[in-house]
Write a protein that holds these residues in place. Sequence first.
Motif, PDB file in Angstrom:
ATOM      1  N   ALA A  58       0.869  -1.178   0.000  1.00 60.94           N
ATOM      2  CA  ALA A  58       0.000   0.000   0.000  1.00 60.94           C
ATOM      3  C   ALA A  58       0.902   1.223   0.000  1.00 60.94           C
ATOM      4  O   ALA A  58       2.079   1.156   0.360  1.00 60.94           O
ATOM      5  N   GLU A  59       0.345   2.362  -0.408  1.00 58.49           N
ATOM      6  CA  GLU A  59       1.105   3.604  -0.423  1.00 58.49           C
ATOM      7  C   GLU A  59       0.287   4.703   0.240  1.00 58.49           C
ATOM      8  O   GLU A  59      -0.898   4.882  -0.051  1.00 58.49           O
ATOM      9  N   GLU A  60       0.942   5.429   1.150  1.00 62.47           N
ATOM     10  CA  GLU A  60       0.281   6.547   1.814  1.00 62.47           C
ATOM     11  C   GLU A  60       0.121   7.708   0.842  1.00 62.47           C
ATOM     12  O   GLU A  60       1.070   8.090   0.156  1.00 62.47           O
ATOM     13  N   LEU A  61      -1.088   8.277   0.803  1.00 65.76           N
ATOM     14  CA  LEU A  61      -1.367   9.394  -0.094  1.00 65.76           C
ATOM     15  C   LEU A  61      -1.458  10.728   0.631  1.00 65.76           C
ATOM     16  O   LEU A  61      -1.010  11.751   0.118  1.00 65.76           O
ATOM     17  N   ALA A  62      -2.082  10.740   1.798  1.00 65.55           N
ATOM     18  CA  ALA A  62      -2.303  11.987   2.524  1.00 65.55           C
ATOM     19  C   ALA A  62      -2.803  11.629   3.918  1.00 65.55           C
ATOM     20  O   ALA A  62      -2.969  10.449   4.253  1.00 65.55           O
ATOM     21  N   SER A  63      -3.052  12.651   4.719  1.00 68.92           N
ATOM     22  CA  SER A  63      -3.600  12.439   6.059  1.00 68.92           C
ATOM     23  C   SER A  63      -4.853  13.282   6.233  1.00 68.92           C
ATOM     24  O   SER A  63      -5.137  14.178   5.437  1.00 68.92           O
ATOM     25  N   PHE A  64      -5.594  13.002   7.295  1.00 71.02           N
ATOM     26  CA  PHE A  64      -6.802  13.788   7.575  1.00 71.02           C
ATOM     27  C   PHE A  64      -6.467  15.265   7.718  1.00 71.02           C
ATOM     28  O   PHE A  64      -7.268  16.135   7.367  1.00 71.02           O
ATOM     29  N   GLY A  65      -5.288  15.564   8.234  1.00 74.60           N
ATOM     30  CA  GLY A  65      -4.899  16.955   8.429  1.00 74.60           C
ATOM     31  C   GLY A  65      -4.725  17.725   7.131  1.00 74.60           C
ATOM     32  O   GLY A  65      -4.670  18.965   7.152  1.00 74.60           O
ATOM     33  N   ASP A  66      -4.647  17.021   6.001  1.00 73.21           N
ATOM     34  CA  ASP A  66      -4.503  17.678   4.698  1.00 73.21           C
ATOM     35  C   ASP A  66      -5.848  18.049   4.079  1.00 73.21           C
ATOM     36  O   ASP A  66      -5.873  18.685   3.016  1.00 73.21           O
ATOM     37  N   ILE A  67      -6.952  17.660   4.716  1.00 70.58           N
ATOM     38  CA  ILE A  67      -8.287  17.815   4.131  1.00 70.58           C
ATOM     39  C   ILE A  67      -9.013  18.977   4.782  1.00 70.58           C
ATOM     40  O   ILE A  67      -9.154  19.029   6.012  1.00 70.58           O
ATOM     41  N   ARG A  68      -9.530  19.901   3.957  1.00 71.79           N
ATOM     42  CA  ARG A  68     -10.271  21.065   4.453  1.00 71.79           C
ATOM     43  C   ARG A  68     -11.553  21.240   3.644  1.00 71.79           C
ATOM     44  O   ARG A  68     -11.487  21.202   2.408  1.00 71.79           O
ATOM     45  N   PRO A  69     -12.702  21.498   4.317  1.00 65.96           N
ATOM     46  CA  PRO A  69     -12.920  21.312   5.754  1.00 65.96           C
ATOM     47  C   PRO A  69     -12.969  19.833   6.093  1.00 65.96           C
ATOM     48  O   PRO A  69     -13.389  19.021   5.259  1.00 65.96           O
ATOM     49  N   PHE A  70     -12.554  19.484   7.296  1.00 69.74           N
ATOM     50  CA  PHE A  70     -12.545  18.077   7.662  1.00 69.74           C
ATOM     51  C   PHE A  70     -13.937  17.628   8.088  1.00 69.74           C
ATOM     52  O   PHE A  70     -14.561  18.230   8.956  1.00 69.74           O
ATOM     53  N   PRO A  77       1.509  11.069  -8.934  1.00 70.52           N
ATOM     54  CA  PRO A  77       2.221  10.467  -7.799  1.00 70.52           C
ATOM     55  C   PRO A  77       1.606  10.851  -6.460  1.00 70.52           C
ATOM     56  O   PRO A  77       0.895  11.852  -6.338  1.00 70.52           O
ATOM     57  N   ALA A  78       1.922  10.062  -5.443  1.00 69.56           N
ATOM     58  CA  ALA A  78       1.326  10.269  -4.118  1.00 69.56           C
ATOM     59  C   ALA A  78       1.623  11.662  -3.575  1.00 69.56           C
ATOM     60  O   ALA A  78       0.754  12.296  -2.971  1.00 69.56           O
ATOM     61  N   ALA A  79       2.836  12.166  -3.786  1.00 73.41           N
ATOM     62  CA  ALA A  79       3.189  13.488  -3.257  1.00 73.41           C
ATOM     63  C   ALA A  79       2.309  14.577  -3.848  1.00 73.41           C
ATOM     64  O   ALA A  79       1.954  15.546  -3.165  1.00 73.41           O
ATOM     65  N   ALA A  80       1.908  14.434  -5.115  1.00 70.65           N
ATOM     66  CA  ALA A  80       1.045  15.434  -5.754  1.00 70.65           C
ATOM     67  C   ALA A  80      -0.388  15.325  -5.266  1.00 70.65           C
ATOM     68  O   ALA A  80      -1.122  16.320  -5.251  1.00 70.65           O
ATOM     69  N   VAL A  81      -0.817  14.123  -4.870  1.00 69.17           N
ATOM     70  CA  VAL A  81      -2.143  13.977  -4.265  1.00 69.17           C
ATOM     71  C   VAL A  81      -2.211  14.804  -2.991  1.00 69.17           C
ATOM     72  O   VAL A  81      -3.144  15.584  -2.774  1.00 69.17           O
ATOM     73  N   ARG A  82      -1.207  14.641  -2.130  1.00 72.92           N
ATOM     74  CA  ARG A  82      -1.189  15.403  -0.884  1.00 72.92           C
ATOM     75  C   ARG A  82      -1.084  16.906  -1.154  1.00 72.92           C
ATOM     76  O   ARG A  82      -1.819  17.704  -0.562  1.00 72.92           O
ATOM     77  N   GLN A  83      -0.189  17.298  -2.055  1.00 67.94           N
ATOM     78  CA  GLN A  83      -0.038  18.720  -2.342  1.00 67.94           C
ATOM     79  C   GLN A  83      -1.304  19.303  -2.933  1.00 67.94           C
ATOM     80  O   GLN A  83      -1.686  20.441  -2.639  1.00 67.94           O
ATOM     81  N   GLY A  84      -1.989  18.519  -3.763  1.00 61.84           N
ATOM     82  CA  GLY A  84      -3.248  18.984  -4.336  1.00 61.84           C
ATOM     83  C   GLY A  84      -4.300  19.251  -3.275  1.00 61.84           C
ATOM     84  O   GLY A  84      -5.040  20.241  -3.359  1.00 61.84           O
TER      85      GLY A  84
END
Length: 468
Positions: free
Chosen positions: A266-278, A299-306
């Motif tokens: 599995a690959e980590e994409l992001a965390s709850f803290g990256d989501i607004r509004p939660f 890539p996963a890093a762009a998912v989080r940055q997005g």
Amino acid sequence: MSQLICVAGLGVSGTAVARAMAARGERVVVLEGRDGEGARATAAELAGLGVEVRFGEPAELPAGTALVVATGWPPHHPLLVAAAAAGVEVIGEVELAWRLRPAGAAPWLALTGTNGKTTVVRMLTSMLAAAGHKALAVGNVGTPVVEAVTGPADVLAVELSSFQLHRSPSLVPHTAAVLNVAPDHLDWHGSMEEYARVKGEIFVRAGTVVHNADDEWSARLAAPYEAGAGGRSVGFTLDVPRPGQVGVVEDLLVDRAFVADPARNAEELASFGDIRPFAPHNVANALAAAAMARSYGVPAAAVRQGLLDFVPDPHRMARVARVGEVDYVDDSKATNPHAAAASLAAYPSIVWIAGGQLKGADVEELVRRAAPRLRAAVLLGVDRGRIREALARHAANVPVVEVAGQDTGVMDRVVAEAAGLAAPGDTVLLAPAGASLDIFPNYGARGRAFAQAVLERLGGARGGAGEG
């Protein structure tokens, strides 16, 4: 030789179609049932392009019509039925856009659903941009697809309503998603089954099918595309993902679909803290966008940055202000019970502002589930009586205030009543569960009226957009 193209409807999409077809040298007649100053101004602009606009309820198609492009008209409209019976093809703006794509056109990542479409399409666009793509959000999000297909974007994130999908028989999106399906627009489609069937049309020719594994209808629509039937279906879930899914592990968004060995990795994409509004439904939105982005090689890093770059649209769980330890939240975009349920689930103690046009939807289950969270309810709009009756059955101890009136100033009285019912720690939540057109021009005007009443009448400290 030019053809005569009849455009049914002078809204944003209809106007874009008229411009596009006139630019191609076709003769264009637009039919519009509603008259008004804005429509007349648009008609005058189109006249300069050689487009004729006819106002009033049409009795028949213009003589010689070769194609009808319907924008927003229901399928049972007599003129559309008559056109089809006469052998005149009837398509929608999105189908026309697909047909007008030039060679090498940008691929489409297309999504539909009852709720969350605009949030997901904007999250997806942000992820694509973070990966270096020249991406554009189009369709029901605001920019007509027909205006974008010849533009500079290298990939289109396409939001499609059931109205747009109804007459779009040849779309072949790179990826297609159905976020959820709940009762809505039943007055337009005629039944829940027909509404769901139209949503499912987005999957038929898609390269990758993305579905909500937690939503009965979405999963059912995707079933024919599971591993035994071509293996092109990917699910998203708020549970721990199985192989072939993206999902949640503790507070992380995790991919077990677009990795080399989904059975063991599995690959980590992001965390709850990256989501607004939660909120839980916004985690699902982020997962849907991530699955679509990953299907396109992001890539996963762009998912989080997005997700970090994403700015929520107005009127979606936006905290307007805090007054006396009470939060005032504008979720005017919750125009059906399914959307209102997601909003209500995000707060523990709520003074609920609800009502409007229910469009044939049932509110019984919404009220039953929300009852433990409700401190009080303030109701407005044409169908407020149906919500009051449901509250009487499922939340009999919850104080209910009805505010009559069809004038836009009704929101001042609604907010005043809600403020009087709220206690410290409560959230006064505008999540109407209905459309706004009985009182307001659109859900945005309803949300702005709410925010204005809170800020001017109650003198609250302004909250940030998207908070809550």
